[in-house]
Design a protein around this motif. Structure first.
Motif, short mmCIF file in Angstrom:
data_model
loop_
_atom_site.label_atom_id
_atom_site.label_comp_id
_atom_site.label_asym_id
_atom_site.label_seq_id
_atom_site.Cartn_x
_atom_site.Cartn_y
_atom_site.Cartn_z
N ASP B 378 46.58 34.47 61.52
CA ASP B 378 44.88 33.79 61.72
C ASP B 378 44.73 34.01 60.10
N ILE B 379 45.32 33.78 58.97
CA ILE B 379 44.55 34.79 57.95
C ILE B 379 45.01 33.59 57.32
N PRO B 380 45.39 32.09 57.27
CA PRO B 380 44.70 31.09 56.10
C PRO B 380 43.63 30.06 56.93
N ALA B 381 43.21 30.42 58.58
CA ALA B 381 41.84 29.83 58.76
C ALA B 381 40.55 30.60 58.30
N LEU B 382 41.16 32.02 57.93
CA LEU B 382 39.82 32.69 57.34
C LEU B 382 39.40 32.41 56.50
N TRP B 383 40.20 32.80 55.83
CA TRP B 383 40.64 32.48 53.87
C TRP B 383 40.29 31.17 54.05
N ASP B 384 40.33 29.73 54.32
CA ASP B 384 39.30 28.79 53.98
C ASP B 384 38.45 28.36 54.06
N ALA B 385 37.88 29.56 55.24
CA ALA B 385 35.97 29.20 55.97
C ALA B 385 36.30 30.43 54.53
N ALA B 386 36.66 31.34 54.06
CA ALA B 386 35.58 32.23 53.49
C ALA B 386 35.28 31.82 52.20
N MET B 387 36.49 31.16 52.20
CA MET B 387 36.55 30.61 50.14
C MET B 387 35.93 29.25 49.95
N MET B 388 35.09 28.82 51.45
CA MET B 388 34.36 27.64 51.89
C MET B 388 33.04 28.11 51.50
N GLU B 389 33.32 28.88 52.41
CA GLU B 389 31.25 29.71 52.58
C GLU B 389 29.97 30.69 51.22
N LEU B 390 31.43 31.18 50.57
CA LEU B 390 31.28 32.26 49.38
C LEU B 390 31.31 31.44 48.22
N LEU B 391 32.29 30.82 48.02
CA LEU B 391 32.43 30.12 46.79
C LEU B 391 32.78 28.58 46.58
N GLY B 392 32.24 28.66 47.87
CA GLY B 392 32.36 26.45 47.80
C GLY B 392 33.86 25.33 47.55
N ILE B 393 34.99 26.50 48.03
CA ILE B 393 36.10 25.55 48.12
C ILE B 393 36.91 25.86 48.84
N ASP B 394 37.79 24.77 48.78
CA ASP B 394 38.71 24.41 50.17
C ASP B 394 39.82 24.88 49.57
N THR B 395 40.44 25.52 50.19
CA THR B 395 41.58 26.13 50.13
C THR B 395 42.40 25.38 51.34
N ARG B 396 42.53 24.72 51.99
CA ARG B 396 43.40 24.00 53.13
C ARG B 396 44.82 23.88 52.83
N GLY B 397 45.45 24.91 53.11
CA GLY B 397 47.10 24.43 53.06
C GLY B 397 47.74 24.66 51.52
N ASN B 398 46.32 25.02 50.56
CA ASN B 398 47.05 25.27 49.77
C ASN B 398 47.90 27.67 49.56
N PHE B 399 48.03 27.81 49.33
CA PHE B 399 48.93 29.16 50.06
C PHE B 399 49.33 29.90 49.27
N LYS B 400 49.45 28.93 47.92
CA LYS B 400 50.34 29.51 46.82
C LYS B 400 49.02 30.40 46.27
N ASP B 401 48.33 29.62 45.52
CA ASP B 401 46.39 29.79 45.93
C ASP B 401 46.13 30.33 46.44
#
Lengths: 496, 496
Positions: B378-401
């Protein structure tokens, strides 16, 4: 299903555990030489002493003695039986030493070696002496304990730890023979070489270029960089563990040959370690056979190969790439450079003809030190006399290029030096055997093909680990036990 | 004469021994990150697991429990009593974990971390996941064991190991407050900075020049190079032992700020370790107080000092010396560069304004992971959502960053992340206290005088070790326990 050899299996578990702790010890020791800043030494020495004591306890656990006895009655394969033999040999040596002595020795040698690093360049014999005396004191006590157990003389008991089965009597016989022809040979070779024209390379040689050259040469010698590294230390050595071999060298801007030849030497040690039988790693049977055998590998690389015209041809373009084009780097001139014979102060820089002189003088002094016939204070006078007699060199007052040049005594490695010259003899014996088996060997080497040598060493020496005794191994590999005649023949054939 | 405190003295001997073995463990771990070639990892992991098991046995020896009980009845000094308190705290945590679990954890994290080093650059989440799941499994079991012992929730029990006394409730209260003003502050700061003119430095920046620069800056920050080193690893960290601190950084040719700021950060950790009370080293009372306190030191160096105009003035000529003259290196411009606020992917590269967002999202995810509310998948989905909410950044598919960027989870360091932001808050609190005590502090910093800061930290934090609890230490040092208002005031004063 219970195992058929429960006692033996329990022993291998113990030795695997010891191997793992020794891994940390070897790495901390390598780091102490290669990385550690000076103020870290006290804590490191304490940590290494604690580990030495732990390993000693594990290696002398009374249960281990019982297990060795019981496992002897189990049905074992030849390889397992060889492993058990090596376990027993280690057990005998280890149980001869009380833990407090092992700890004292670790502390004394750590301190002495660490101080030596700054005392040597400062030529500070007076500062060095008290530390060395303490190392000598624990060495004598160690030797006496080992002698009591084995029935050997104290010095033979020390030597037996590095070269099982070797005795002062045998070394004296072999070295006595060498002494009879060496001074004459050195004279003839230096006279012959005085008539040869050799171009000297022009420095300075940038350290980074030297480092790159050494790594390329290690690759040429098939060192596995995925399981090892090259770093810098005051005294070059091959450390680490078979799974992760740490070689060191040292660089001087005015001379690249020292680091190049030193690196070839350590690469021979390193490849032996890297190619020990992997499926047995952690067990005594997988360890290198002996220190003379180990030196026979480093000298096979540094001297047998390093002095071969075919290798000079391989090195030549690498030197040009590293330092730019110089006439001195032409293969023929390079080969003459790599086979120069010249009496000098420093053992590790010595050519293969004068090298035995360095070893013989150290053997005489350290044997007398261990047997209590002389004291540490007497070393300089003994050193000066022997250097004058054997190589015609005046070393008076020059401690740093005299008795302080080697790390062995600071580290308490008394009884090791003979292995270097025994190793040179074995190396000559291996190459004589290779040439009998492969009459085209020199042609192939001249064509730049080194694999026949590596394959032979791998099959006959490296992959055998400690499966056989030294004599058995030599017999299997070359059809005879140690025969110094090959060394004499090699020197005469190469240098006269 | 027998000692007045025989039980207590026996305890200190035990802890000294543990300290020595831990020395070898820390050095082998540092080497694993900084030096080890890839094929060495299996043997290293086995060796470290063996050492972890040994240390665990020593730390959970039943005799130790009895000694702790008995020593409590002896007549001890305040310092000794504090030491006994810390011994007890460690004993409680250690005896909660069976040896097999400790060994499994060491193996799982060694494997995961090692594979992560190549999986991260390859963005290989699929390859990483099974290793991470195994680390998570042993982490949950560890957390449950600690929870059973302490009565805390599993996540709090993990956090307690890094930050004694800290709880999810307290973190949520503090982070909740930050969450209320952080997005607005980020917006206002980025809008303000958008109007500022900042020159970008022109690369490439040679690695050797960067290395030299980092070492000069470490000297400026009074790192003791006779008791430590700077090396390179995939993930920068402060390792080694107090007597021999091993800092690491990583270099990129196109950007020197990352290694420079990272090195300032690790130097803060390193100086804390180097200045721990030397006469008590080896005893729990001499260890750093907590991880938030540790991060308060690294962030005092990286953020509080690194973002100060006076420090920009000191760094400016060093940059010119390292890379040649550039207008971007002028003190004013450099200060603007060092205080740039920009939402980004990478936590360790984040400015001090956006940094808490990185920590808050990790805290939410790892708490839920440990408590079994979500799974590693579940980590990637949780990560993507929080990054978008907190910093407005799209991290989908970018695991290394994204979730693969930090070494913490591969190493099993769940419960650590909150310490970074708590540390930033403490750092702001320390500087607020310094300014109260030394009203001319900023003038002195502007004049290039850093010693007042180091002296204050040395006296109030470093030299205190673990003599006090975190709350007591904060109270002694700054007159109050953790007060996040100083962090908000610091950011507003520096950035608005």
């Amino acid at each position: 299903m219970s195992p058929a050899t429960p006692q033996y299996d329990a022993l291998t578990d113990r030795f695997t555990r010891i191997h793992r702790f020794a891994h940390l010890q070897h790495m901390a020791h390598w780091d102490q030489q290669a990385n550690m800043p000076p103020s870290g030494n006290e804590a490191r020495s304490a940590a290494l002493a604690e580990m030495a004591a732990l390993l000693h306890r594990l290696r002398t656990d009374p249960e281990l003695g019982g297990g060795l006895e019981a496992a002897g009655h189990e049905s074992l394969s030849d390889q397992q039986r060889a492993n058990l033999r090596e376990m027993r040999r280690q057990w005998e040596a280890n149980t001869a030493l009380p833990e407090a002595l092992v700890e004292r020795r670790s502390l004394a040698t750590s301190r002495c070696e660490h101080a030596w690093r700054t005392q040597r360049p400062a030529n500070d014999w007076v500062g060095f002496l008290p530390n060395l005396k303490e190392v000598l004191a624990v060495t004598r006590e160690t030797a006496q304990r080992l002698a009591d157990r084995t029935g050997l003389t104290p010095y033979d008991a020390l030597m037996d730890q590095y070269e099982p089965g070797m005795t002062t009597a045998k070394v004296r016989q072999v070295f006595g023979e060498v002494r009879s022809w060496l001074p004459g040979l050195i004279r003839r070779v230096t006279e012959k070489q005085a008539r040869e024209m050799v171009l000297q390379p022009h420095g300075p040689f940038a350290i980074e270029a030297q480092r790159g050259l050494c790594e390329r040469v290690m690759q040429l010698l098939q060192f596995d960089f995925s399981a090892g590294r090259l770093d810098v230390s005051a005294h070059p050595f091959s450390g680490g563990v078979p799974e992760d071999v740490r070689l060191t060298t040292r660089f001087r801007e005015d001379d690249f040959l020292q680091s190049l030849m030193g690196t070839m030497h350590e690469t021979g040690h390193g490849r032996y370690e890297q190619r020990l039988p992997r499926q047995w790693l952690g067990q005594p049977v997988a360890e290198a056979r002996s220190m003379a055998l180990h030196e026979s590998q480093s000298l096979s690389f540094e001297m047998q190969l390093g002095g071969h015209p075919g290798v000079a041809r391989l090195l030549s373009p690498m030197l040009v790439e590293a330092f730019g084009d110089q006439a001195a780097f032409m293969p023929g001139n390079l080969h003459r450079l790599l086979t120069r014979v010249k009496p000098g102060f420093i053992r590790v820089d010595a050519d293969e003809v004068t090298y035995p002189a360095h070893v013989m003088l150290r053997f005489d002094i350290e044997r007398a030190l261990v047997e209590g016939e002389v004291e540490a204070e007497d070393i300089p006078a003994l050193w000066d006399a022997a250097m004058m007699e054997l190589l015609g060199i005046d070393t008076r007052g020059n401690f740093k290029d005299g008795p302080m040049q080697d790390v062995h005594w600071p580290e308490g490695l008394f009884g090791y030096f003979p292995c270097y010259s025994l190793g040179a003899m074995y190396a000559a014996q291996w190459f004589a055997a290779m040439r009998r088996e492969m009459p085209d060997l020199d042609t192939r080497l001249d064509e730049g093909e080194l694999s026949p040598v590596f394959d032979w060493l791998d099959q006959k020496i490296w992959s055998q680990g400690s499966r056989w005794t030294t004599d058995e191994l030599a017999l299997h590999a070359s059809g005879e036990t140690l025969n110094p005649a090959h060394f004499k023949a090699h020197l005469e054939s190469r240098y006269l």
